[in-house]
Design an enzyme around this catalytic site. Structure first.
Site, PDB file in Angstrom:
ATOM      1  N   TYR B 109      -3.709   4.793  -3.017  1.00 28.99           N
ATOM      2  CA  TYR B 109      -5.311   4.608  -2.981  1.00 28.99           C
ATOM      3  C   TYR B 109      -5.500   4.419  -1.544  1.00 28.99           C
ATOM      4  O   TYR B 109      -4.940   3.871  -0.706  1.00 28.99           O
ATOM      5  CB  TYR B 109      -5.536   3.193  -3.607  1.00 28.99           C
ATOM      6  CG  TYR B 109      -5.530   3.237  -5.369  1.00 28.99           C
ATOM      7  CD1 TYR B 109      -6.755   3.813  -6.124  1.00 28.99           C
ATOM      8  CD2 TYR B 109      -4.543   2.827  -5.885  1.00 28.99           C
ATOM      9  CE1 TYR B 109      -6.745   3.936  -7.354  1.00 28.99           C
ATOM     10  CE2 TYR B 109      -4.338   2.674  -7.321  1.00 28.99           C
ATOM     11  CZ  TYR B 109      -5.573   3.143  -7.966  1.00 28.99           C
ATOM     12  OH  TYR B 109      -5.460   3.277  -9.438  1.00 28.99           O
ATOM     13  N   TYR B 148       2.390   4.472  -9.860  1.00 28.85           N
ATOM     14  CA  TYR B 148       2.558   3.664  -8.564  1.00 28.85           C
ATOM     15  C   TYR B 148       2.865   2.226  -9.090  1.00 28.85           C
ATOM     16  O   TYR B 148       2.586   1.780 -10.245  1.00 28.85           O
ATOM     17  CB  TYR B 148       1.337   3.563  -7.624  1.00 28.85           C
ATOM     18  CG  TYR B 148       0.039   2.731  -8.237  1.00 28.85           C
ATOM     19  CD1 TYR B 148      -0.095   1.351  -8.039  1.00 28.85           C
ATOM     20  CD2 TYR B 148      -1.115   3.558  -8.835  1.00 28.85           C
ATOM     21  CE1 TYR B 148      -1.091   0.784  -8.420  1.00 28.85           C
ATOM     22  CE2 TYR B 148      -2.116   2.764  -9.408  1.00 28.85           C
ATOM     23  CZ  TYR B 148      -2.100   1.288  -9.352  1.00 28.85           C
ATOM     24  OH  TYR B 148      -3.013   0.717  -9.608  1.00 28.85           O
ATOM     25  N   ARG B 158       2.558   1.631 -12.767  1.00 32.49           N
ATOM     26  CA  ARG B 158       1.348   1.875 -13.781  1.00 32.49           C
ATOM     27  C   ARG B 158       1.774   3.472 -14.069  1.00 32.49           C
ATOM     28  O   ARG B 158       1.899   4.334 -13.194  1.00 32.49           O
ATOM     29  CB  ARG B 158      -0.061   1.997 -13.039  1.00 32.49           C
ATOM     30  CG  ARG B 158      -0.598   0.594 -12.653  1.00 32.49           C
ATOM     31  CD  ARG B 158      -0.815  -0.037 -13.568  1.00 32.49           C
ATOM     32  NE  ARG B 158      -1.134   0.290 -14.933  1.00 32.49           N
ATOM     33  CZ  ARG B 158      -2.497   0.481 -15.158  1.00 32.49           C
ATOM     34  NH1 ARG B 158      -3.508   0.545 -14.236  1.00 32.49           N
ATOM     35  NH2 ARG B 158      -2.827   1.106 -16.333  1.00 32.49           N
ATOM     36  N   HIS B 161      -3.325   7.429 -14.057  1.00 29.31           N
ATOM     37  CA  HIS B 161      -4.503   7.170 -14.593  1.00 29.31           C
ATOM     38  C   HIS B 161      -5.417   7.406 -13.631  1.00 29.31           C
ATOM     39  O   HIS B 161      -5.495   7.558 -12.494  1.00 29.31           O
ATOM     40  CB  HIS B 161      -4.280   5.585 -14.984  1.00 29.31           C
ATOM     41  CG  HIS B 161      -4.469   4.713 -14.045  1.00 29.31           C
ATOM     42  ND1 HIS B 161      -3.189   4.266 -13.440  1.00 29.31           N
ATOM     43  CD2 HIS B 161      -5.230   3.984 -13.278  1.00 29.31           C
ATOM     44  CE1 HIS B 161      -3.466   3.441 -12.411  1.00 29.31           C
ATOM     45  NE2 HIS B 161      -4.656   3.261 -12.559  1.00 29.31           N
ATOM     46  N   HIS B 163      -9.347   5.789 -13.306  1.00 32.27           N
ATOM     47  CA  HIS B 163     -10.518   4.771 -13.999  1.00 32.27           C
ATOM     48  C   HIS B 163     -11.817   5.508 -14.204  1.00 32.27           C
ATOM     49  O   HIS B 163     -12.199   6.245 -13.307  1.00 32.27           O
ATOM     50  CB  HIS B 163     -10.534   3.497 -12.834  1.00 32.27           C
ATOM     51  CG  HIS B 163      -9.436   3.072 -12.471  1.00 32.27           C
ATOM     52  ND1 HIS B 163      -9.060   1.802 -12.976  1.00 32.27           N
ATOM     53  CD2 HIS B 163      -8.444   3.238 -11.501  1.00 32.27           C
ATOM     54  CE1 HIS B 163      -8.206   1.385 -12.574  1.00 32.27           C
ATOM     55  NE2 HIS B 163      -7.610   2.169 -11.731  1.00 32.27           N
TER      56      HIS B 163
END
Lengths: 206, 243
Positions: B109, B148, B158, B161, B163
């Site tokens: 991120y 990640y 995770r 995905h 959000h």
């Protein structure tokens, strides 16, 4: 077998996670991408009424302030009108009634500047005391939490507010009342949110 | 405008995750202990913010380019994420704001709090926003995010995905969720996904490969429809929005 109802099913909620800022407040995540981040200006310069600041902490079940929260606020203007096509009446040019803030990464403090809302109609011909609607998301919160902020200096209106009065435990109503002080001549309302435990803030299923 | 605004169907609490889901450890101290207080809709709940084309730039929906240097684009599997925003009555929700955020193709991120060793992509920011059209349709162009690791159990990862944040027409419809990708073996192992008790509801968060929307030799497509709360109709009333 009976017939089947063919309603669609609601998309389930998931946590906003720790990096919610990337999408909803990228400046705080550490980069500039949009010309304007949404939710920075709730009332605009033309709004009538008393300018106020509202601030607080969000505190977890261990008593620790949490530092990765995003809060959104929704409110009427000083005349009690929402900036929405289904609400009769008009609001001041630039009054949006909606804001978005995040907590400080180091202290967990959040705050926003707005105008104090007027009373709005309730159900069945009642009048609701002035309030701000609040929606809270964060890492560890699986579905956004709804609560309301009422004002300590509206004791008379609060006493007859139909929503506060639906809370059976009178002691819990106090968790929704922001306390008032003054700073530089402007009213500051303090509203700490307790996510869990003895003095837990009232959360609503709206 | 003078009619009393219609109420929303209640939140389907069996379909959404409860607050306390101990395998997702952070939820333990961040979940309410007392029951929610039910609040019948008032004007404060059935209204909500509206957004217009003046609020956003058309480029905001293109994550391949909205943070890239001139002539560059983000690195990774190029995808279209598209679908419709509907209510439980299967009516489209037009002109509503959809915002997304995600990691890059390597699972990193762009956030000052993310210290994962996978590198930042200099041409990828990781956020986008758009308004649905008159039919409730939206689309984004982006890269498929990578899995990640995260500090939950020692070896938790995770699934890939994205959000999503969706407004609808009222504060009562406000929703944040996550979209996963068909066939990902991490979905079944993820305590955040598994915070949802109903397997059918998990399927609803899983975007499906959509070859018909794929652009040949260019970008592969995934379909992800979103359903927000519906509203009661009063017979013989005809509402343009929400109903």
């Amino acid at each position: 077998m009976a017939q089947k109802l063919n309603y669609l099913k609601q998309t389930p909620s998931q946590t906003a996670g720790p990096y919610v800022h990337i999408g909803l407040a990228p400046g705080a995540a550490g980069f500039d991408i949009y010309d304007t981040e949404l939710g920075q200006d709730i009332a605009g310069p033309n709004a009538a009424g008393t300018r106020i600041r509202v601030e607080g902490l969000v505190i977890d079940g261990t008593g620790s302030p949490i530092k990765d929260v995003m809060l959104e606020v929704w409110q009427a203007n000083a005349q009690g009108i929402y900036a929405h096509p289904e609400n009769a009446g008009t609001v001041e040019d630039g009054f949006r009634g909606w804001g978005r803030v995040i907590t400080d990464f180091d202290t967990g403090e959040w705050g926003f500047d707005t105008v104090k809302p007027g009373p709005v109609p309730g159900r069945g011909g009642t009048l609701q005391a002035p309030h701000l609607s609040l929606w809270i998301v964060a890492r560890g919160i699986n579905m956004g939490l709804n609560t309301r902020i009422y004002f300590e200096d509206e004791a008379e209106a609060n006493a007859t507010d139909p929503v506060l009065n639906t809370i059976e435990w009178e002691r819990r109503r106090a968790t929704l009342i922001a306390t008032r002080s003054e700073r530089d001549g402007l009213p500051v309302y303090r509203f700490d949110i307790q996510l869990q435990g003895q003095d837990e803030t009232v959360f609503f299923d709206i | 405008m003078t009619k009393p605004p219609a109420e929303f169907y209640q939140w389907d609490r069996d379909r959404h995750p409860p607050g306390y889901t101990p395998n997702y450890k952070t939820s333990v101290a961040r979940s309410a202990q007392y029951a929610l207080i039910s609040l019948e809709n008032t004007v404060s709940e059935v209204t909500g913010p509206r957004f217009g084309h003046g609020d956003i730039d058309p480029m905001d929906r293109d994550l391949l380019h909205n943070y890239a240097a001139d002539g560059q684009s983000a690195m990774g599997e190029r995808i279209i994420l598209h679908g419709r925003v509907l209510d439980e009555n299967a009516r489209p929700i037009p002109n509503t704001l959809v915002e997304i955020w995600q990691a890059n193709a390597g699972g990193r991120y762009r956030h000052k709090k993310d210290g994962y060793l996978a590198p930042i992509d200099p041409n990828f920011g990781g956020c986008g926003r758009t308004l649905t059209d008159e039919d409730g349709y939206y689309y984004f162009r982006t890269v498929k995010p990578g899995a990640y690791p995260w500090r939950n159990r020692v070896n938790d990862w995770r699934p890939a995905h994205i959000h999503l944040s969706i407004f609808g027409t009222a504060f009562a419809q406000r929703l944040i969720t996550q979209c996963y990708f068909e066939g990902d073996p991490l979905i079944a192992r993820c305590p955040i996904v598994q915070s949802i008790p109903d397997p059918d509801a998990i399927d609803q968060l899983t975007a499906v490969l959509d070859m018909n929307a794929t652009i040949p030799l260019d970008t592969i497509a995934y379909r992800f429809d979103i359903v927000l709360r519906g509203r009661r109709s009063t017979l013989f009333e005809n509402r343009l929005e929400g109903n």
